[in-house]
Write a protein that holds these residues in place. Structure first.
Motif, PDB file in Angstrom:
ATOM      1  N   ASP A 146       0.841  -1.191   0.000  1.00 23.05           N
ATOM      2  CA  ASP A 146       0.000   0.000   0.000  1.00 23.05           C
ATOM      3  C   ASP A 146       0.878   1.244   0.000  1.00 23.05           C
ATOM      4  OD1 ASP A 146      -2.251   1.596   0.083  1.00 23.05           O
ATOM      5  OD2 ASP A 146      -2.317   1.595   2.270  1.00 23.05           O
ATOM      6  N   PRO A 147       1.516   1.558  -1.145  1.00 21.34           N
ATOM      7  CA  PRO A 147       2.342   2.765  -1.156  1.00 21.34           C
ATOM      8  C   PRO A 147       1.498   3.995  -0.874  1.00 21.34           C
ATOM      9  CG  PRO A 147       2.248   1.787  -3.345  1.00 21.34           C
ATOM     10  CD  PRO A 147       1.451   0.909  -2.416  1.00 21.34           C
ATOM     11  N   ARG A 148       2.047   4.908  -0.099  1.00 17.37           N
ATOM     12  CA  ARG A 148       1.303   6.116   0.287  1.00 17.37           C
ATOM     13  C   ARG A 148       0.981   6.992  -0.914  1.00 17.37           C
ATOM     14  NH1 ARG A 148       3.618   7.687   6.086  1.00 17.37           N
ATOM     15  NH2 ARG A 148       4.323   5.612   6.609  1.00 17.37           N
ATOM     16  N   ASP A 149       1.899   7.074  -1.833  1.00 15.09           N
ATOM     17  CA  ASP A 149       1.741   7.953  -2.999  1.00 15.09           C
ATOM     18  C   ASP A 149       1.378   7.096  -4.211  1.00 15.09           C
ATOM     19  OD1 ASP A 149       1.799  10.043  -4.757  1.00 15.09           O
ATOM     20  OD2 ASP A 149       3.973  10.183  -4.820  1.00 15.09           O
ATOM     21  N   ARG A 150       0.171   6.549  -4.250  1.00 17.85           N
ATOM     22  CA  ARG A 150      -0.226   5.612  -5.298  1.00 17.85           C
ATOM     23  C   ARG A 150      -0.339   6.275  -6.660  1.00 17.85           C
ATOM     24  NH1 ARG A 150       0.720   0.675  -6.366  1.00 17.85           N
ATOM     25  NH2 ARG A 150      -0.441  -0.476  -4.851  1.00 17.85           N
ATOM     26  N   VAL A 151      -0.734   7.531  -6.706  1.00 19.51           N
ATOM     27  CA  VAL A 151      -0.894   8.223  -7.983  1.00 19.51           C
ATOM     28  C   VAL A 151       0.421   8.932  -8.311  1.00 19.51           C
ATOM     29  CG1 VAL A 151      -2.168   9.985  -9.241  1.00 19.51           C
ATOM     30  CG2 VAL A 151      -3.345   8.553  -7.570  1.00 19.51           C
ATOM     31  N   PRO A 152       1.102   8.488  -9.382  1.00 15.49           N
ATOM     32  CA  PRO A 152       2.382   9.117  -9.721  1.00 15.49           C
ATOM     33  C   PRO A 152       2.176  10.463 -10.415  1.00 15.49           C
ATOM     34  CG  PRO A 152       1.863   7.404 -11.299  1.00 15.49           C
ATOM     35  CD  PRO A 152       0.775   7.381 -10.258  1.00 15.49           C
ATOM     36  N   PRO A 153       3.226  11.290 -10.451  1.00 18.95           N
ATOM     37  CA  PRO A 153       3.145  12.542 -11.192  1.00 18.95           C
ATOM     38  C   PRO A 153       2.881  12.258 -12.673  1.00 18.95           C
ATOM     39  CG  PRO A 153       5.193  12.390  -9.938  1.00 18.95           C
ATOM     40  CD  PRO A 153       4.519  11.079  -9.829  1.00 18.95           C
ATOM     41  N   PRO A 154       2.413  13.239 -13.433  1.00 20.83           N
ATOM     42  CA  PRO A 154       2.083  13.016 -14.849  1.00 20.83           C
ATOM     43  C   PRO A 154       3.241  12.462 -15.680  1.00 20.83           C
ATOM     44  CG  PRO A 154       1.368  15.193 -14.151  1.00 20.83           C
ATOM     45  CD  PRO A 154       2.131  14.603 -13.010  1.00 20.83           C
ATOM     46  N   GLU A 155       4.478  12.804 -15.349  1.00 11.96           N
ATOM     47  CA  GLU A 155       5.633  12.370 -16.131  1.00 11.96           C
ATOM     48  C   GLU A 155       6.102  10.966 -15.773  1.00 11.96           C
ATOM     49  OE1 GLU A 155       5.600  14.900 -13.971  1.00 11.96           O
ATOM     50  OE2 GLU A 155       5.863  16.745 -15.075  1.00 11.96           O
ATOM     51  N   VAL A 156       5.521  10.371 -14.734  1.00 11.75           N
ATOM     52  CA  VAL A 156       5.958   9.075 -14.207  1.00 11.75           C
ATOM     53  C   VAL A 156       4.872   8.036 -14.448  1.00 11.75           C
ATOM     54  CG1 VAL A 156       6.615   7.834 -12.100  1.00 11.75           C
ATOM     55  CG2 VAL A 156       7.376  10.186 -12.446  1.00 11.75           C
ATOM     56  N   ARG A 157       5.314   6.826 -14.797  1.00 11.92           N
ATOM     57  CA  ARG A 157       4.372   5.721 -14.985  1.00 11.92           C
ATOM     58  C   ARG A 157       4.861   4.540 -14.160  1.00 11.92           C
ATOM     59  NH1 ARG A 157       2.258   3.163 -20.708  1.00 11.92           N
ATOM     60  NH2 ARG A 157       0.839   1.676 -19.761  1.00 11.92           N
ATOM     61  N   VAL A 158       3.927   3.858 -13.513  1.00 12.80           N
ATOM     62  CA  VAL A 158       4.266   2.684 -12.711  1.00 12.80           C
ATOM     63  C   VAL A 158       3.668   1.459 -13.381  1.00 12.80           C
ATOM     64  CG1 VAL A 158       4.053   1.570 -10.462  1.00 12.80           C
ATOM     65  CG2 VAL A 158       4.328   4.058 -10.596  1.00 12.80           C
ATOM     66  N   TRP A 159       4.523   0.486 -13.669  1.00  9.02           N
ATOM     67  CA  TRP A 159       4.109  -0.771 -14.291  1.00  9.02           C
ATOM     68  C   TRP A 159       4.104  -1.839 -13.202  1.00  9.02           C
ATOM     69  CZ3 TRP A 159       3.286  -0.872 -19.649  1.00  9.02           C
ATOM     70  CH2 TRP A 159       3.758   0.223 -20.372  1.00  9.02           C
ATOM     71  N   LEU A 160       2.932  -2.315 -12.829  1.00  8.86           N
ATOM     72  CA  LEU A 160       2.811  -3.353 -11.811  1.00  8.86           C
ATOM     73  C   LEU A 160       2.808  -4.725 -12.464  1.00  8.86           C
ATOM     74  CD1 LEU A 160      -0.027  -1.741  -9.672  1.00  8.86           C
ATOM     75  CD2 LEU A 160       2.421  -1.720  -9.184  1.00  8.86           C
ATOM     76  N   GLY A 161       3.536  -5.684 -11.874  1.00  9.87           N
ATOM     77  CA  GLY A 161       3.528  -7.055 -12.376  1.00  9.87           C
ATOM     78  C   GLY A 161       2.330  -7.802 -11.826  1.00  9.87           C
ATOM     79  N   PRO A 162       1.950  -8.867 -12.450  1.00  7.84           N
ATOM     80  CA  PRO A 162       2.566  -9.449 -13.639  1.00  7.84           C
ATOM     81  C   PRO A 162       2.054  -8.792 -14.911  1.00  7.84           C
ATOM     82  CG  PRO A 162       0.849 -10.911 -12.827  1.00  7.84           C
ATOM     83  CD  PRO A 162       0.916  -9.738 -11.887  1.00  7.84           C
ATOM     84  N   ARG A 163       2.994  -8.509 -15.799  1.00 10.91           N
ATOM     85  CA  ARG A 163       2.681  -7.913 -17.099  1.00 10.91           C
ATOM     86  C   ARG A 163       3.960  -7.815 -17.910  1.00 10.91           C
ATOM     87  NH1 ARG A 163       0.164  -2.450 -17.030  1.00 10.91           N
ATOM     88  NH2 ARG A 163       0.280  -2.783 -19.238  1.00 10.91           N
TER      89      ARG A 163
END
Length: 110
Positions: A59-76
């Motif tokens: 449960d990361p506190r900052d779940r929504v990244p800034p517009p320039e950042v993308r988070v890719w969660l596995g599996p994918r």
């Protein structure tokens, strides 16, 4: 351990945090100061981007990244054609929160 052809395969124990390459060196510097750096993959395209591989947090506190950042969660799979390792995948992965913290520090400078 990590094999990349046209895609990077993430399992459920890995997350990739994508930042613009213009931030990459600064983020890696901040992250190294905080602990293990972990693998970094540079992916060319219309905009060069860096992927910081990390361990996901429940449960990361900052779940929504800034517009320039993308988070890719596995599996994918992550598109990674013509990529190269900036930092080879050796050793432990940093926590996702440590990567996000390094990004916040760097964003304050831009």
């Amino acid at each position: 351990m990590w094999h990349v052809d046209d895609t990077l395969v993430l399992d459920e124990s890995t997350v990739a945090v994508e930042v613009p390459a213009s931030w990459g060196a600064e983020v890696s510097h901040e992250l190294r100061a905080a602990g293990p750096l972990g693998p970094i993959l540079a992916i060319p395209g219309p905009r060069l981007r860096w992927l910081f591989l990390a361990r996901p947090e429940p449960d990361p506190r900052d779940r929504v990244p800034p517009p320039e950042v993308r988070v890719w969660l596995g599996p994918r799979t992550v598109p990674a054609a013509r990529s190269r390792w900036v930092v080879e995948p050796v050793g432990a992965l940093p926590r996702e929160g440590a990567v996000r913290c390094a990004i916040r520090v760097v964003r304050r400078r831009f």
